[in-house]
Design an enzyme around this catalytic site. Structure first.
Site, PDB file in Angstrom:
ATOM      1  N   ALA A  85      10.208  -2.517   3.755  1.00 28.88           N
ATOM      2  CA  ALA A  85      11.406  -1.889   4.324  1.00 28.88           C
ATOM      3  C   ALA A  85      11.350  -1.925   5.846  1.00 28.88           C
ATOM      4  O   ALA A  85      12.367  -2.133   6.511  1.00 28.88           O
ATOM      5  CB  ALA A  85      11.521  -0.446   3.825  1.00 28.88           C
ATOM      6  N   ALA A  86      10.154  -1.771   6.415  1.00 27.36           N
ATOM      7  CA  ALA A  86      10.034  -1.781   7.886  1.00 27.36           C
ATOM      8  C   ALA A  86      10.363  -3.165   8.438  1.00 27.36           C
ATOM      9  O   ALA A  86      11.028  -3.284   9.474  1.00 27.36           O
ATOM     10  CB  ALA A  86       8.629  -1.346   8.300  1.00 27.36           C
TER      11      ALA A  86
ATOM     12  N   ALA B 280       0.825  -1.210   0.000  1.00 27.23           N
ATOM     13  CA  ALA B 280       0.000   0.000   0.000  1.00 27.23           C
ATOM     14  C   ALA B 280       0.860   1.261   0.000  1.00 27.23           C
ATOM     15  O   ALA B 280       0.392   2.343   0.306  1.00 27.23           O
ATOM     16  CB  ALA B 280      -0.925  -0.013   1.211  1.00 27.23           C
ATOM     17  N   GLY B 281       2.152   1.114  -0.321  1.00 27.19           N
ATOM     18  CA  GLY B 281       3.026   2.285  -0.349  1.00 27.19           C
ATOM     19  C   GLY B 281       3.355   2.807   1.031  1.00 27.19           C
ATOM     20  O   GLY B 281       3.758   3.955   1.188  1.00 27.19           O
TER      21      GLY B 281
ATOM     22  N   GLY C 241       5.562   1.231   3.025  1.00 30.16           N
ATOM     23  CA  GLY C 241       6.910   0.788   3.391  1.00 30.16           C
ATOM     24  C   GLY C 241       6.944  -0.473   4.233  1.00 30.16           C
ATOM     25  O   GLY C 241       7.898  -0.690   4.982  1.00 30.16           O
TER      26      GLY C 241
ATOM     27  N   ASP D 190      12.426   4.960   1.263  1.00 28.46           N
ATOM     28  CA  ASP D 190      11.697   4.138   2.251  1.00 28.46           C
ATOM     29  C   ASP D 190      12.614   3.673   3.381  1.00 28.46           C
ATOM     30  O   ASP D 190      12.327   3.896   4.556  1.00 28.46           O
ATOM     31  CB  ASP D 190      11.121   2.879   1.584  1.00 28.46           C
ATOM     32  CG  ASP D 190       9.784   3.132   0.929  1.00 28.46           C
ATOM     33  OD1 ASP D 190       9.523   4.303   0.591  1.00 28.46           O
ATOM     34  OD2 ASP D 190       9.013   2.168   0.762  1.00 28.46           O
TER      35      ASP D 190
HETATM   36  O1  PMV Z   1       5.003   3.313  -3.443  1.00 28.95           O
HETATM   37  P1  PMV Z   1       6.035   3.752  -2.456  1.00 28.95           P
HETATM   38  O2  PMV Z   1       5.499   4.441  -1.252  1.00 28.95           O
HETATM   39  O3  PMV Z   1       7.074   2.732  -2.152  1.00 28.95           O
HETATM   40  O4  PMV Z   1       6.801   4.982  -3.101  1.00 28.95           O
HETATM   41  C1  PMV Z   1       7.403   4.969  -4.341  1.00 28.95           C
HETATM   42  C2  PMV Z   1       8.049   6.296  -4.495  1.00 28.95           C
HETATM   43  C3  PMV Z   1       8.595   6.546  -5.875  1.00 28.95           C
HETATM   44  O5  PMV Z   1       9.155   7.858  -5.833  1.00 28.95           O
HETATM   45  C4  PMV Z   1       7.503   6.513  -6.907  1.00 28.95           C
HETATM   46  C5  PMV Z   1       9.661   5.531  -6.242  1.00 28.95           C
HETATM   47  C6  PMV Z   1      10.908   5.614  -5.388  1.00 28.95           C
HETATM   48  O6  PMV Z   1      11.674   4.632  -5.396  1.00 28.95           O
HETATM   49  O7  PMV Z   1      11.174   6.657  -4.760  1.00 28.95           O
END
Ligand code: PMV
Length: 322
Positions: free
Chosen positions: A110-111, A104-105, A107, A152
Site C-alpha cells: 500500500a505504501a 510482513a504486515g 503495508g 492499510d
Molecule cells: O497483515 P496486514 O497488516 O495487512 O493486516 C491484515 C489485517 C486484517 O484485519 C487481518 C485484514 C484486513 O484487511 O483488515
C-alpha cells in the site's frame, strides 16, 4: 521537467485486526522510520506514452507494458492515468525504492501504491486528493488481497493514527503522549488472505462464538482509543495482552508469535500482541521507560529475525517534493 518525489510510511495495526473485517473498529498507526519512495522523472529521449519502471529492491527494470496486467505497479499507474483521463503520459521513468519489510504486515504494498500515485499525479500536473489517493491504492490492494478492509491504504495515505471502521468516515486520532513500540518479526510469511479465509470458515461454523469475540475486541479498541487520546498510554499495555488473547481464540496466532509475546512480557513490556494478519509476520510490544533495548534483545533470543523500534507520535508525514 523536474523530478517529482513522494514518500509514504509503513504501518502497524495496534488493535482490532481481523475483527475489523467484520465491521468492528481498529486502530492503526504509521511507522515513519520505514518508508516507500517513488520518483518520477521526465525522459527526454523516450517516446510519448513510454513509462520505464525501475524498482531495484525487487529486481525490476522494465517498461510498464511488459509488466503483467495485474502487477500492482502497473495497476497503480493505470489507475492514475484513467483517473486523470490521460491516454498517453509524457515519456518518464518511475523509480521505486522502499525500506519497509515486504510481506510482513507493514503495508509495504500500500505504501508503494500511495507514493507512486502521489508522485505520478503530481508529475502529470494534477496532484490527487488524499481521498482519491487512498481509493486508488485500495483498488490495487484488492488485486492480491481479495477483500481487504481498507485500513492499510487509509493509515498510510493520511500518515496519522487512525480509528477505522469499514465503510465509515475516517477518524484520525489525537496523540498527546508519544509511545515507543518494538516490532518483532517471526520471519515466517504472514499469509493474510489465508488467515482471513480460515477465520471466515470458522465463523461460518459458529457465528455466535466469533461474534462474541469480535464484540469483546471492539470494547478493547474503544478503550484503547480513549487511552491514546487522553495521553494515558500506560493504559494501552494490558489492552494489548487482552487483544492478543482474543486473537489466539480466533485461531490466528501461532506458537512463534506466542513465544515472542511471552518473551516481551518477561522482558518487562507493558503490553504485547500479534499485529496484522497473524499466523506469522509481526508482533508488537509496548516499551515503557526505556525498556526497548531489553525487549529487542529478548525478542531476538526468542527467535525474532528482525526488530524495529519506532516512536508513535502525531505527525503529518505527507510529502511531495518537486
Ligand atoms: O497483515 P496486514 O497488516 O495487512 O493486516 C491484515 C489485517 C486484517 O484485519 C487481518 C485484514 C484486513 O484487511 O483488515
Amino acid at each position: 521537467m523536474p523530478a517529482f518525489t513522494a514518500t509514504a510510511p509503513g504501518k502497524i495495526i495496534l488493535f482490532g485486526e481481523h475483527a475489523v473485517v467484520y465491521g468492528r473498529p481498529a486502530v492503526a498507526v504509521p511507522v515513519n522510520n520505514v518508508r516507500a519512495r517513488a520518483v518520477v522523472m521526465a525522459d527526454p529521449r523516450g517516446q510519448v506514452g513510454e513509462i520505464r519502471i525501475n524498482a531495484p529492491d525487487v529486481g525490476l527494470e522494465t517498461s510498464l507494458e511488459e509488466l503483467p496486467e495485474d502487477h500492482p505497479i502497473r495497476a497503480a499507474v493505470e489507475g492514475v492515468l484513467s483517473e486523470l483521463g490521460i491516454a498517453r503520459a509524457p515519456a518518464c521513468t518511475l523509480r521505486i525504492t522502499s525500506t519497509i519489510p515486504i510481506s510482513a504486515g507493514m503495508g509495504s504494498g500500500a505504501a508503494v501504491s500511495v507514493a507512486l500515485v502521489r508522485a505520478l499525479s503530481s508529475f502529470l500536473g494534477h496532484p490527487l486528493s488524499n481521498e482519491r489517493v487512498s481509493e486508488l491504492a485500495f483498488e490495487v490492494e484488492k488485486i492480491h488481497h481479495g477483500t481487504p478492509s481498507g485500513i492499510d491504504n487509509t493509515v498510510i495515505t493520511y500518515g496519522m493514527p487512525v480509528y477505522y471502521v469499514r465503510g465509515q468516515a475516517l477518524e484520525t486520532l489525537r496523540l498527546p503522549e508519544p509511545f515507543v513500540i518494538v516490532i518483532g518479526d517471526t520471519g515466517l510469511p504472514s499469509p493474510t488472505a489465508l488467515a482471513v479465509g480460515e477465520l471466515r470458515h470458522a465463523w461460518q461454523m459458529d457465528q455466535d462464538k466469533y461474534e462474541a469475540i469480535f464484540n469483546s475486541v471492539a470494547v478493547i479498541v474503544k478503550e484503547a482509543r480513549s487511552a491514546i487520546e487522553n495521553g494515558n498510554t500506560g493504559g494501552l499495555g494490558p489492552l494489548m495482552y487482552k487483544n492478543h488473547e482474543y486473537l489466539r481464540q480466533m485461531g490466528v496466532s501461532s506458537p512463534e508469535l506466542d513465544r515472542l509475546v511471552e518473551a516481551a512480557r518477561s522482558a518487562g513490556a507493558a503490553g504485547a500482541k500479534l499485529s496484522g494478519g497473524g499466523k506469522g509476520g509481526n508482533m508488537i510490544a509496548l516499551a515503557n521507560g526505556g525498556s526497548a533495548i531489553e525487549i529487542e534483545s529478548a525478542l531476538r533470543d526468542a527467535g525474532a529475525v528482525r526488530t524495529i523500534v519506532t516512536t508513535i507520535e502525531e505527525s503529518k508525514s505527507i510529502q511531495i517534493d518537486a
